[in-house]
Scaffold this motif. Structure first.
Motif, short mmCIF file in Angstrom:
data_model
loop_
_atom_site.label_atom_id
_atom_site.label_comp_id
_atom_site.label_asym_id
_atom_site.label_seq_id
_atom_site.Cartn_x
_atom_site.Cartn_y
_atom_site.Cartn_z
N TYR A 67 117.40 35.89 47.65
CA TYR A 67 118.41 35.68 48.70
C TYR A 67 117.75 35.05 49.92
O TYR A 67 118.30 34.12 50.54
N LYS A 68 116.57 35.54 50.28
CA LYS A 68 115.85 34.99 51.44
C LYS A 68 115.57 33.50 51.26
O LYS A 68 115.65 32.73 52.21
N GLN A 69 115.24 33.09 50.03
CA GLN A 69 114.95 31.69 49.78
C GLN A 69 116.19 30.81 49.90
O GLN A 69 116.08 29.61 50.13
N TYR A 70 117.35 31.41 49.73
CA TYR A 70 118.60 30.67 49.85
C TYR A 70 119.11 30.59 51.30
O TYR A 70 120.09 29.90 51.57
N LEU A 71 118.45 31.29 52.21
CA LEU A 71 118.97 31.38 53.57
C LEU A 71 119.07 30.02 54.27
O LEU A 71 118.12 29.24 54.30
N TYR A 72 120.23 29.78 54.81
CA TYR A 72 120.50 28.58 55.61
C TYR A 72 119.64 28.62 56.86
O TYR A 72 119.56 29.63 57.55
N LYS A 96 124.60 53.58 52.23
CA LYS A 96 123.79 52.92 53.26
C LYS A 96 123.14 51.64 52.74
O LYS A 96 122.54 50.88 53.50
N HIS A 97 123.27 51.40 51.43
CA HIS A 97 122.71 50.19 50.83
C HIS A 97 123.79 49.15 50.52
O HIS A 97 123.68 48.40 49.55
N GLN A 98 124.82 49.10 51.34
CA GLN A 98 125.95 48.21 51.09
C GLN A 98 125.54 46.74 51.08
O GLN A 98 126.14 45.93 50.38
N PHE A 99 124.52 46.39 51.84
CA PHE A 99 124.10 44.99 51.90
C PHE A 99 123.61 44.49 50.54
O PHE A 99 123.66 43.30 50.25
N SER A 100 123.14 45.40 49.69
CA SER A 100 122.63 44.99 48.38
C SER A 100 123.70 44.34 47.54
O SER A 100 123.42 43.43 46.75
N VAL A 146 115.36 38.36 56.31
CA VAL A 146 116.40 39.37 56.46
C VAL A 146 115.84 40.69 55.94
O VAL A 146 115.05 40.71 54.99
N THR A 147 116.21 41.78 56.58
CA THR A 147 115.72 43.09 56.15
C THR A 147 116.54 43.59 54.96
O THR A 147 117.63 43.07 54.68
N ALA A 148 116.06 44.64 54.30
CA ALA A 148 116.78 45.22 53.17
C ALA A 148 118.13 45.79 53.60
O ALA A 148 119.05 45.91 52.79
N ALA A 149 118.26 46.11 54.89
CA ALA A 149 119.52 46.64 55.42
C ALA A 149 120.48 45.52 55.84
O ALA A 149 121.60 45.78 56.27
N GLY A 150 120.00 44.26 55.73
CA GLY A 150 120.87 43.13 56.03
C GLY A 150 120.79 42.63 57.46
O GLY A 150 121.65 41.87 57.90
N ASN A 173 108.75 32.80 69.36
CA ASN A 173 107.37 32.57 69.81
C ASN A 173 106.43 33.70 69.40
O ASN A 173 105.65 34.21 70.22
N GLY A 174 106.51 34.09 68.13
CA GLY A 174 105.60 35.11 67.63
C GLY A 174 106.12 36.54 67.73
O GLY A 174 105.51 37.47 67.20
N HIS A 175 107.26 36.72 68.37
CA HIS A 175 107.87 38.05 68.49
C HIS A 175 109.11 38.10 67.60
O HIS A 175 110.10 37.42 67.88
N VAL A 176 109.03 38.88 66.52
CA VAL A 176 110.13 38.94 65.56
C VAL A 176 111.10 40.07 65.92
O VAL A 176 110.69 41.22 66.12
N VAL A 177 112.38 39.70 66.02
CA VAL A 177 113.44 40.67 66.33
C VAL A 177 114.48 40.60 65.22
O VAL A 177 114.79 39.51 64.72
N ASP A 178 115.00 41.76 64.82
CA ASP A 178 116.06 41.74 63.82
C ASP A 178 117.40 42.12 64.45
O ASP A 178 117.46 42.94 65.38
N PHE A 179 118.48 41.50 63.94
CA PHE A 179 119.80 41.63 64.54
C PHE A 179 120.85 42.02 63.51
O PHE A 179 120.81 41.59 62.36
N ASP A 180 121.83 42.79 63.97
CA ASP A 180 123.02 43.08 63.18
C ASP A 180 123.99 41.92 63.34
O ASP A 180 123.87 41.10 64.26
N ILE A 181 125.00 41.85 62.45
CA ILE A 181 125.94 40.74 62.48
C ILE A 181 126.70 40.64 63.80
O ILE A 181 127.11 39.57 64.22
N LYS A 182 126.89 41.76 64.49
CA LYS A 182 127.63 41.76 65.76
C LYS A 182 126.75 41.35 66.94
O LYS A 182 127.25 41.16 68.04
N GLU A 183 125.46 41.23 66.70
CA GLU A 183 124.53 41.01 67.80
C GLU A 183 124.05 39.58 67.94
O GLU A 183 123.45 39.23 68.96
N VAL A 184 124.30 38.74 66.94
CA VAL A 184 123.78 37.38 66.97
C VAL A 184 124.72 36.45 66.23
O VAL A 184 125.45 36.86 65.33
#
Length: 270
Positions: free
Chosen positions: A214-219, A93-97, A241-245, A252-263
């Motif tokens: 990695y976060k500091q390198y983000l485009y 489950k930690h494949q993103f690492s 990015v979350t630890a799960a990738g 506008n102040g509302h943070v949402v996280d997305f999977d690669i297939k979602e965005v």
């Protein structure tokens, strides 16, 4: 192509990376559709291969990227290879690492080589400015709840400066930064050193620090940028990015996280 191919193979076959396990065993193929597919076929046929084995292609003519995208490479001009790793020390489950570790290795290697800013376009494309210089495709092989092996495909534009029309505007190569051809046989062992260093850092429990880097390198980190969500272009600020990738975007102040297939990155806001 004959002279280029012969020179390319001779350099790699004579190369020994002392003290490293990544790249100690290099199998060079003159032509192959995909080094990832070749390595997976070898593994499925129970071919014994040591961890760190590299399958290198002089000409890879059907390379793939994330979401089934194509990787176009002229014969003998680029780094196109696959690496076998066995990260059994990690929970599947930690494949993103592993993606984080490999992305960091390539970004830091390119920075040391080119002395210019490198970015990682989530999750694993390598960029200079707004142009892609490399990409990673990691395919994992699981056995029950154990991460048996990982086939790490890597493509780096080195001496190729002419790309298909659809890619030309957004592609860049090492040659365009250094203004000279590079010896691919000399680049490979240097990159392997960086990969091995980050892989051992991950193995030794260093993921938290790697993720922060990695976060500091983000485009586009911290920039207002349009994102394509359910077919609609929406402006937001990439904030991490979350630890799960999963990609974190602030609307506008509302943070949402997305999977690669979602965005996806969009060209312009709606």
């Amino acid at each position: 192509m004959g002279n280029i191919t012969a020179k390319f193979i001779n350099i790699l076959q004579s190369n020994t990376i002392l003290g490293l396990f990544v790249g100690q065993n290099i199998i060079t193929l003159q032509q192959v559709p995909s080094t990832n597919e070749y390595l997976k076929d070898k593994l499925s046929n129970s071919t014994p291969l040591a961890e760190g084995t590299v399958i290198m292609a002089v000409h890879q003519f059907a390379g793939r990227g994330q979401k089934g995208t194509s990787w176009h490479s002229e014969p003998g001009k680029n780094l196109t290879f696959s690496l076998l790793l066995t990260p059994t020390f990690l929970n599947p489950k930690h494949q993103f690492s592993l993606t984080v570790a490999i992305s960091l290795a390539i970004a830091q290697w390119l920075e040391s080589l080119l002395h210019t800013a490198i970015k990682v376009k989530w999750p694993n494309d390598i960029y200079i400015g707004d142009k892609k210089i490399g990409g990673i495709l990691i395919e994992n092989i699981l056995k029950g709840k154990v991460w048996k092996s990982a086939v790490v495909g890597i493509g780096i534009n080195v001496n190729q400066v002419d790309f298909p029309e659809t890619f030309q505007e957004h592609s860049i190569a090492i040659k365009q930064i250094l203004h000279k051809d590079s010896n691919i046989g000399e680049l490979l062992p240097d990159l392997c050193k960086y990969i091995e260093r980050e892989y051992f850092e991950l193995k030794n429990g260093g993921f938290e620090g790697q993720l922060a880097m990695y976060k500091q390198y983000l485009y586009r980190l911290g920039e207002v940028h349009p994102f394509l969500i359910d077919g609609v272009s929406v402006a937001g600020v990439l904030c991490g990015v979350t630890a799960a990738g999963r990609l974190m975007i602030d609307f506008n102040g509302h943070v949402v996280d997305f999977d690669i297939k979602e965005v996806a990155f969009s060209v312009k806001p709606n």
